[in-house]
Design an enzyme around this catalytic site. Structure first.
Site, PDB file in Angstrom:
ATOM      1  N   LYS A 195      65.944  19.581  17.867  1.00 27.04           N
ATOM      2  CA  LYS A 195      66.566  18.271  18.149  1.00 27.04           C
ATOM      3  C   LYS A 195      66.185  17.214  17.112  1.00 27.04           C
ATOM      4  CE  LYS A 195      67.829  20.108  22.148  1.00 27.04           C
ATOM      5  NZ  LYS A 195      69.144  20.633  22.471  1.00 27.04           N
TER       6      LYS A 195
HETATM    7  C1  LIG Z   1      68.904  21.250  24.024  1.00 22.10           C
HETATM    8  C2  LIG Z   1      69.704  20.732  25.143  1.00 22.10           C
HETATM    9  C3  LIG Z   1      69.224  20.738  26.456  1.00 22.10           C
HETATM   10  C4  LIG Z   1      67.964  21.442  26.866  1.00 22.10           C
HETATM   11  O1  LIG Z   1      66.824  21.056  26.213  1.00 22.10           O
HETATM   12  P1  LIG Z   1      65.588  22.091  26.132  1.00 22.10           P
HETATM   13  O2  LIG Z   1      64.461  21.230  25.686  1.00 22.10           O
HETATM   14  O3  LIG Z   1      65.975  23.128  25.125  1.00 22.10           O
HETATM   15  O4  LIG Z   1      65.372  22.651  27.492  1.00 22.10           O
HETATM   16  C5  LIG Z   1      69.994  20.168  27.455  1.00 22.10           C
HETATM   17  N1  LIG Z   1      71.179  19.620  27.183  1.00 22.10           N
HETATM   18  C6  LIG Z   1      71.690  19.608  25.932  1.00 22.10           C
HETATM   19  C7  LIG Z   1      73.005  18.953  25.698  1.00 22.10           C
HETATM   20  C8  LIG Z   1      70.981  20.176  24.875  1.00 22.10           C
HETATM   21  O5  LIG Z   1      71.499  20.175  23.652  1.00 22.10           O
END
Ligand SMILES: *Cc1c(COP(=O)(O)O)cnc(C)c1O
Length: 449
Positions: A195
Site C-alpha cells: 500500500k
Molecule cells: C489491501 C486491501 C484490503 C485489505 O488490507 P490487508 O491489510 O491486506 O488485509 C482491503 N480493501 C482493499 C480495497 C484493499 O486494497
C-alpha cells in the site's frame, strides 16, 4: 513482441516498495531495544504515536491500529453495530477483504456494480440494492480515487445506514477538501507492504470521530477487553473480540515512513501525471480521470483500451486488451490484471462457503444469487483494461515511467498490426479463466473437485 529492442531498458528496474531508509531502520531498532512490542505492553509509545499522528493527518478525533486492513474492516463494521443477518453493501470490484470482512461477522454482503469511468461504486446501484436489512455501505476508494462520498452519504443518511470507507488504497486522497477516512462513520486503512502508506509487514488503521466506536474498536482488537492506560489488566472480556492487536515494530516503521509521506506523494503525483499526460495524446487508451473536486492517491493505474480507435468493433475489446497487454509486457511495462472476476463470482460467495450455510440460512435473510453477469460494468472493465501496480509508487520512479510512456507510444504506432492480431485471436475473459484456475488449484490441493 514482433522482434526489436525494448522501450524500457532491462537495467532500469522497478525500485523496491516499501522503501526503507536509515531513519526507518533506526525506528525499528528503537522498538527492539524498548522491549514493548504490542498495544497491550504498558508504556508502549509507537502504536499510540502512530494512532495520534494518523488521526491528525486524516483529521479525525480517533485512530485505532490493528493487525491488518481486513481486520480493520471487520472491527470497524462490528464497532458500527453490524450484526449477523444484516446486509452490507460492497462494490463488486474490489479486493476480497472488502467483502469477507462483513462475512466474518455473519453479515450478508450485497454487491453493487461500479461506474466504468471512476471504477467506484455506482450511487444509483446502491440505491437499488438497499433493503430494510441494509446496515452499512463499504465505500472502497478503488485504486486511490475517492468515491462519490457526498452522493453516497446522502443516500445512506436517507435510509439510516452507516458509511464505512475502505481507504486501503487511498491514503492521503482528498474529496472536496476533506481527507478520505474522515467522512464515513468509521473508516479503515491497510498498511500492507503493497500500500501507499506501508509497514514492514502487515497493519491496519481505523479512523472515526465517534468516541464509542473508537472504544469498541480498541476492545475488539484485544479479546473484548478494556486495557487501562496504567494499572492492572482485568482480563474481563466484555464483547466477542478478536486478537488483532497491532505490533510496535510495524507501527514505528510506518510512523517513520509517515514523516515523508506527503512529500513522496507529491512527487508520485507529478511522476504519474507526466505519464498520463503523454498517454492522453494516444486515442487508443482511456487513462484514469480525476474529477476536479478530488485528488487521486495513485495506488494502482488502470488503463482501458478503445477498440474503435484501433479500427475494431466493440466486441473485440477483450482480445485487443489482451494483445496490447502482451505488447506492453514485451516492451518492459508490467501490465497486469487486478482482480480476475467480480467479487460475487468468488467461490466463497457464489457457492456460499460461509459458516455451514450461514449467514445466508439465518431467519429472514432473503436468498439472492451471486452471479458475475449481474455486474456488467465490472465485467466490461475487467475485460477491456489492465493495470500497472507498484512500479510507480517509489518517488524515484519518474525516469521509469517516462520509458513506460515510450512503450505506450510504440504500441500505439503499431496499432494496425496489433488490431490484426486481436481480430484473429481466440479470447477467454479473466473470469472464465479464474474458474479453470480455481478447479485446478483445488484439485491439486485436495485431489478432488
Ligand atoms: C489491501 C486491501 C484490503 C485489505 O488490507 P490487508 O491489510 O491486506 O488485509 C482491503 N480493501 C482493499 C480495497 C484493499 O486494497
Amino acid at each position: 513482441m514482433f522482434g526489436g529492442g525494448r522501450a524500457v531498458p532491462r537495467d532500469l528496474r522497478i525500485k523496491a516498495w516499501p522503501m526503507v531508509t536509515e531513519q526507518d531502520e533506526q525506528a525499528v531498532q528503537r522498538v527492539l531495544r524498548s522491549g514493548r512490542f504490542t498495544s497491550a505492553s504498558a508504556g508502549e509509545e509507537e502504536i499510540a504515536g502512530l494512532e495520534r499522528e494518523w488521526a491528525r493527518h486524516v483529521g479525525t478525533e480517533h485512530c485505532v491500529a490493528v493487525s491488518n486492513g481486513t481486520a480493520a474492516l471487520s472491527v470497524a463494521l462490528s464497532a458500527a453495530g453490524v450484526e449477523p443477518g444484516d446486509e452490507v453493501i460492497v462494490p463488486a470490484l474490489s479486493f476480497i477483504g472488502s467483502a469477507t470482512a462483513p462475512l466474518h461477522l455473519m453479515a450478508v454482503p450485497v454487491f453493487v456494480d461500479i461506474d466504468p469511468v471512476t471504477f467506484n461504486l455506482d450511487p444509483a446501484a446502491i440505491e437499488a440494492a438497499i433493503t430494510g436489512r441494509t446496515k452499512a455501505i463499504v465505500v472502497v476508494h478503488l485504486h486511490g480515487l475517492p468515491a462519490d462520498l457526498d452522493r453516497i452519504t446522502a443516500i445512506a443518511d436517507r435510509h439510516g445506514i452507516a458509511v464505512v470507507e475502505d481507504a486501503a488504497q487511498a491514503h492521503g486522497a482528498r474529496y472536496r477538501g476533506r481527507a478520505v477516512g474522515s467522512i464515513g462513520a468509521v473508516n479503515t486503512f491497510s498498511l500492507n507492504v503493497s500500500k501507499n502508506l506501508a509497514t514492514c509487514g502487515e497493519g491496519g488503521l481505523i479512523t472515526t470521530d465517534d468516541a464509542d466506536i473508537a472504544t469498541r474498536a480498541t476492545m475488539l482488537r484485544q479479546f473484548g477487553e478494556l486495557i487501562p492506560a496504567s494499572g492492572e489488566r482485568s482480563y474481563v472480556a466484555h464483547l466477542l473480540g478478536w486478537n488483532c492487536k497491532p505490533n510496535a515494530i510495524q507501527a514505528a516503521f510506518t510512523r517513520s515512513r509517515l514523516t515523508h509521506f506527503d512529500a513522496e506523494a507529491a512527487v508520485r503525483d507529478r511522476n504519474v501525471r507526466r505519464l498520463l499526460g503523454r498517454l492522453a495524446d494516444l486515442p487508443g487508451f482511456l487513462v484514469p480521470e480525476v474529477p476536479a473536486d478530488r485528488t487521486h492517491a495513485w495506488h494502482i493505474l488502470r488503463f482501458r483500451v478503445r477498440p474503435a480507435a484501433f479500427g475494431l468493433a466493440d466486441a473485440f475489446a477483450g482480445p485487443l486488451r489482451a494483445v496490447v497487454q502482451r505488447a506492453l509486457r514485451a516492451e518492459g511495462v508490467p501490465a497486469a490484471p487486478y482482480q480476475l472476476q467480480p467479487l460475487p463470482a468468488q467461490r466463497v460467495f457464489a457457492e456460499r462457503r460461509g459458516f455451514g450455510g450461514y449467514p445466508w440460512a439465518l431467519p429472514g435473510v432473503v436468498e439472492r444469487p451471486y452471479r458475475a453477469e449481474d455486474f456488467p460494468a465490472v465485467l466490461r472493465v475487467l475485460d477491456d483494461s489492465f493495470t500497472v501496480q507498484k512500479a510507480h509508487l517509489h518517488p524515484e520512479s519518474g525516469p521509469l515511467l517516462d520509458r513506460y510512456a515510450d512503450a505506450f507510444e510504440k504500441v500505439w504506432e503499431h496499432r494496425d498490426a496489433l488490431a490484426a492480431v486481436a481480430a484473429r485471436t481466440a479470447h477467454t475473459p479473466h473470469w472464465e479463466r479464474a474458474s479453470e484456475i480455481g478447479d485446478a488449484e483445488w484439485e491439486a490441493a485436495f485431489g478432488m473437485r
